[in-house]
Design an enzyme around this catalytic site. Sequence first.
Site, PDB file in Angstrom:
ATOM      1  N   SER A 177       0.715  -1.450  -0.362  1.00 59.35           N
ATOM      2  CA  SER A 177       0.006  -0.014   0.023  1.00 59.35           C
ATOM      3  C   SER A 177       0.970   0.872   0.165  1.00 59.35           C
ATOM      4  O   SER A 177       0.145   2.522  -0.361  1.00 59.35           O
ATOM      5  CB  SER A 177      -0.463  -0.043   1.176  1.00 59.35           C
ATOM      6  OG  SER A 177      -0.215   0.160   2.181  1.00 59.35           O
ATOM      7  N   LYS A 207       1.190   4.895   7.190  1.00 59.65           N
ATOM      8  CA  LYS A 207       0.175   4.936   5.859  1.00 59.65           C
ATOM      9  C   LYS A 207       0.685   6.932   5.868  1.00 59.65           C
ATOM     10  O   LYS A 207       1.117   7.043   6.484  1.00 59.65           O
ATOM     11  CB  LYS A 207      -1.186   5.030   6.436  1.00 59.65           C
ATOM     12  CG  LYS A 207      -2.009   3.945   6.514  1.00 59.65           C
ATOM     13  CD  LYS A 207      -2.592   3.617   4.575  1.00 59.65           C
ATOM     14  CE  LYS A 207      -2.750   1.704   5.090  1.00 59.65           C
ATOM     15  NZ  LYS A 207      -2.413   1.078   3.981  1.00 59.65           N
TER      16      LYS A 207
END
Length: 136
Positions: free
Chosen positions: A50, A87
């Site tokens: 990701s 993230k």
Amino acid sequence: MLKFIPIKAQAGLVGFESPATEYTEQGLDLDTLLIDKPSATYIGLAQGDSMTGCGIFDGDLLIVSRAEPIIDMAVVVALLNGVFVCKRIDKVNRCLLSDAEGRTPYRLTEGDEFSIEGVVTRSIRLHKKLSHQLKK
């Protein structure tokens, strides 16, 4: 302690100069080079794809600092509902963003258990998997 041998890269050469021609011996301590505040730093192992857009790939080592200020759009390691995630933090919109195409932002809600564990200051690509597991 590792020793560092600086070899200058030169474009356009057909052959290679002997590395011994400009050999200098200097001490190299990776802790000093990579970690600014050792007492506030830990190392994690990235899992998943990701964050490939910012150069973090599955299996990379992440150097994470609890001493760094958490600024908008910083790459962070956080604990989200009992799971560690890496993230980008969008502080303005209260979102966690992936840096890979086609990923939907995760909007933080009042019901989420969320804490930022630190800011990723470095990532290290492992071109060969570790021969042993990191301790949990």
